[in-house]
Motif scaffolding. Structure first.
Motif, PDB file in Angstrom:
ATOM      1  N   ASN A  14       0.857  -1.240   0.083  1.00  0.00           N
ATOM      2  CA  ASN A  14       0.042  -0.113  -0.002  1.00  0.00           C
ATOM      3  C   ASN A  14       0.826   1.199   0.024  1.00  0.00           C
ATOM      4  O   ASN A  14       1.977   1.146  -0.088  1.00  0.00           O
ATOM      5  CB  ASN A  14      -0.993   0.141   1.158  1.00  0.00           C
ATOM      6  N   GLU A  15       0.359   2.408   0.124  1.00  0.00           N
ATOM      7  CA  GLU A  15       1.014   3.761   0.178  1.00  0.00           C
ATOM      8  C   GLU A  15       2.046   3.882   1.184  1.00  0.00           C
ATOM      9  O   GLU A  15       3.071   4.735   1.040  1.00  0.00           O
ATOM     10  CB  GLU A  15       0.063   4.848  -0.062  1.00  0.00           C
ATOM     11  N   GLU A  16       1.744   2.968   2.306  1.00  0.00           N
ATOM     12  CA  GLU A  16       2.801   3.065   3.637  1.00  0.00           C
ATOM     13  C   GLU A  16       3.914   2.133   3.387  1.00  0.00           C
ATOM     14  O   GLU A  16       4.663   2.003   4.256  1.00  0.00           O
ATOM     15  CB  GLU A  16       1.973   3.097   4.908  1.00  0.00           C
ATOM     16  N   GLY A  17       3.777   1.341   2.302  1.00  0.00           N
ATOM     17  CA  GLY A  17       4.757   0.198   2.190  1.00  0.00           C
ATOM     18  C   GLY A  17       4.337  -1.185   2.781  1.00  0.00           C
ATOM     19  O   GLY A  17       5.084  -2.121   2.832  1.00  0.00           O
ATOM     20  N   PHE A  18       3.350  -1.318   3.610  1.00  0.00           N
ATOM     21  CA  PHE A  18       2.719  -2.607   4.274  1.00  0.00           C
ATOM     22  C   PHE A  18       2.341  -3.387   3.090  1.00  0.00           C
ATOM     23  O   PHE A  18       1.704  -2.953   2.045  1.00  0.00           O
ATOM     24  CB  PHE A  18       1.660  -2.411   5.135  1.00  0.00           C
ATOM     25  N   LEU A  19       2.690  -4.699   2.934  1.00  0.00           N
ATOM     26  CA  LEU A  19       2.030  -5.759   2.343  1.00  0.00           C
ATOM     27  C   LEU A  19       0.706  -5.733   2.342  1.00  0.00           C
ATOM     28  O   LEU A  19       0.062  -5.726   3.538  1.00  0.00           O
ATOM     29  CB  LEU A  19       2.875  -7.063   2.690  1.00  0.00           C
ATOM     30  N   THR A  20      -0.053  -6.000   1.184  1.00  0.00           N
ATOM     31  CA  THR A  20      -1.480  -6.127   1.027  1.00  0.00           C
ATOM     32  C   THR A  20      -1.891  -7.320   0.976  1.00  0.00           C
ATOM     33  O   THR A  20      -3.246  -7.860   1.204  1.00  0.00           O
ATOM     34  CB  THR A  20      -1.953  -5.290  -0.146  1.00  0.00           C
ATOM     35  N   ARG A  21      -0.924  -8.424   0.593  1.00  0.00           N
ATOM     36  CA  ARG A  21      -1.321  -9.738   0.768  1.00  0.00           C
ATOM     37  C   ARG A  21      -0.623 -10.582   1.488  1.00  0.00           C
ATOM     38  O   ARG A  21       0.661 -10.864   1.295  1.00  0.00           O
ATOM     39  CB  ARG A  21      -1.229 -10.425  -0.824  1.00  0.00           C
ATOM     40  N   PRO A  22      -0.975 -10.753   2.804  1.00  0.00           N
ATOM     41  CA  PRO A  22       0.064 -11.614   3.604  1.00  0.00           C
ATOM     42  C   PRO A  22       0.478 -12.961   3.286  1.00  0.00           C
ATOM     43  O   PRO A  22       1.699 -13.333   3.711  1.00  0.00           O
ATOM     44  CB  PRO A  22      -0.984 -11.712   4.850  1.00  0.00           C
ATOM     45  N   ASP A  23      -0.092 -13.524   2.213  1.00  0.00           N
ATOM     46  CA  ASP A  23       0.373 -14.839   1.644  1.00  0.00           C
ATOM     47  C   ASP A  23       1.552 -14.335   0.612  1.00  0.00           C
ATOM     48  O   ASP A  23       2.417 -15.419   0.422  1.00  0.00           O
ATOM     49  CB  ASP A  23      -0.777 -15.429   0.615  1.00  0.00           C
ATOM     50  N   GLN A  24       2.107 -13.411   0.290  1.00  0.00           N
ATOM     51  CA  GLN A  24       3.239 -12.730  -0.356  1.00  0.00           C
ATOM     52  C   GLN A  24       4.606 -12.876   0.824  1.00  0.00           C
ATOM     53  O   GLN A  24       5.664 -12.904   0.042  1.00  0.00           O
ATOM     54  CB  GLN A  24       3.083 -11.807  -0.906  1.00  0.00           C
ATOM     55  N   TRP A  25       4.110 -12.959   1.879  1.00  0.00           N
ATOM     56  CA  TRP A  25       5.196 -12.784   2.931  1.00  0.00           C
ATOM     57  C   TRP A  25       5.857 -14.226   2.912  1.00  0.00           C
ATOM     58  O   TRP A  25       5.277 -15.179   2.754  1.00  0.00           O
ATOM     59  CB  TRP A  25       4.766 -12.564   4.374  1.00  0.00           C
ATOM     60  N   SER A  26       7.252 -14.172   3.220  1.00  0.00           N
ATOM     61  CA  SER A  26       7.949 -15.407   3.682  1.00  0.00           C
ATOM     62  C   SER A  26       9.228 -15.142   4.880  1.00  0.00           C
ATOM     63  O   SER A  26       9.238 -13.984   5.010  1.00  0.00           O
ATOM     64  CB  SER A  26       8.746 -16.188   2.459  1.00  0.00           C
ATOM     65  N   GLU A  27       9.501 -16.260   5.325  1.00  0.00           N
ATOM     66  CA  GLU A  27      10.701 -15.949   6.489  1.00  0.00           C
ATOM     67  C   GLU A  27      11.909 -15.295   6.019  1.00  0.00           C
ATOM     68  O   GLU A  27      12.590 -14.608   6.843  1.00  0.00           O
ATOM     69  CB  GLU A  27      10.675 -17.230   7.289  1.00  0.00           C
ATOM     70  N   ASP A  28      12.142 -15.450   4.666  1.00  0.00           N
ATOM     71  CA  ASP A  28      13.207 -14.873   4.072  1.00  0.00           C
ATOM     72  C   ASP A  28      13.146 -13.451   3.898  1.00  0.00           C
ATOM     73  O   ASP A  28      14.044 -12.699   3.720  1.00  0.00           O
ATOM     74  CB  ASP A  28      13.948 -15.712   3.071  1.00  0.00           C
ATOM     75  N   LEU A  29      11.873 -12.989   3.705  1.00  0.00           N
ATOM     76  CA  LEU A  29      11.554 -11.721   3.429  1.00  0.00           C
ATOM     77  C   LEU A  29      11.525 -10.724   4.526  1.00  0.00           C
ATOM     78  O   LEU A  29      11.804  -9.632   4.707  1.00  0.00           O
ATOM     79  CB  LEU A  29      10.060 -11.433   2.692  1.00  0.00           C
ATOM     80  N   ALA A  30      11.356 -11.362   5.835  1.00  0.00           N
ATOM     81  CA  ALA A  30      11.206 -10.707   7.143  1.00  0.00           C
ATOM     82  C   ALA A  30      12.604 -10.068   7.303  1.00  0.00           C
ATOM     83  O   ALA A  30      12.437  -8.624   7.631  1.00  0.00           O
ATOM     84  CB  ALA A  30      10.875 -11.430   8.288  1.00  0.00           C
ATOM     85  N   PRO A  31      13.699 -10.399   7.355  1.00  0.00           N
ATOM     86  CA  PRO A  31      14.818  -9.850   7.578  1.00  0.00           C
ATOM     87  C   PRO A  31      15.133  -8.571   6.718  1.00  0.00           C
ATOM     88  O   PRO A  31      15.625  -7.559   7.051  1.00  0.00           O
ATOM     89  CB  PRO A  31      16.117 -10.975   7.384  1.00  0.00           C
ATOM     90  N   GLU A  32      14.738  -8.786   5.086  1.00  0.00           N
ATOM     91  CA  GLU A  32      14.873  -7.529   4.496  1.00  0.00           C
ATOM     92  C   GLU A  32      13.887  -6.394   4.794  1.00  0.00           C
ATOM     93  O   GLU A  32      14.374  -5.311   4.752  1.00  0.00           O
ATOM     94  CB  GLU A  32      14.564  -8.200   2.944  1.00  0.00           C
ATOM     95  N   LEU A  33      12.701  -6.937   5.047  1.00  0.00           N
ATOM     96  CA  LEU A  33      11.850  -5.837   5.647  1.00  0.00           C
ATOM     97  C   LEU A  33      12.141  -5.046   7.016  1.00  0.00           C
ATOM     98  O   LEU A  33      12.057  -3.807   6.930  1.00  0.00           O
ATOM     99  CB  LEU A  33      10.348  -6.501   5.964  1.00  0.00           C
TER     100      LEU A  33
END
Length: 104
Positions: A14-33
């Protein structure tokens, strides 16, 4: 909403940078976020992230700071230490979830 690439993953945000689809998240993405907001994840961070993901799946909404504190037994002061400034917002962001309701 727009699409962006984080750590090689194309995700909708979204406009604040929050993922809009929680299913696109993965544990390897968390450290990057986390790095994008200046955090290095520890085991305690991971415990909270996993709680948020599980709770969101069960309840259908992102848990509030109070809920995270009471359900995990983590004092609010510790949450502020782990996720300085706006812990509820930062926990949700790193967990790939929407901002909790009532979060500014």
């Amino acid at each position: 909403m727009s699409t962006t690439t984080i750590a090689g993953h194309e995700v909708e945000v979204n406009e604040e940078g929050f993922l809009t689809r929680p299913d696109q998240w993965s544990e390897d993405l968390a450290p990057e976020l986390a790095a994008l907001i200046g955090l290095d994840l520890t085991d305690k961070h991971w415990e909270l992230i996993r709680f948020l993901r599980t709770d969101h799946a069960a309840m259908g909404e992102t848990p509030t700071l109070r809920r995270v504190s009471t359900q995990t037994g983590t004092p609010v002061k510790e949450l502020f230490g782990l996720f300085p400034g706006k812990p509820a917002k930062k926990m949700a962001y790193v967990s790939g979830l929407p901002k909790p309701k009532g979060c500014v």
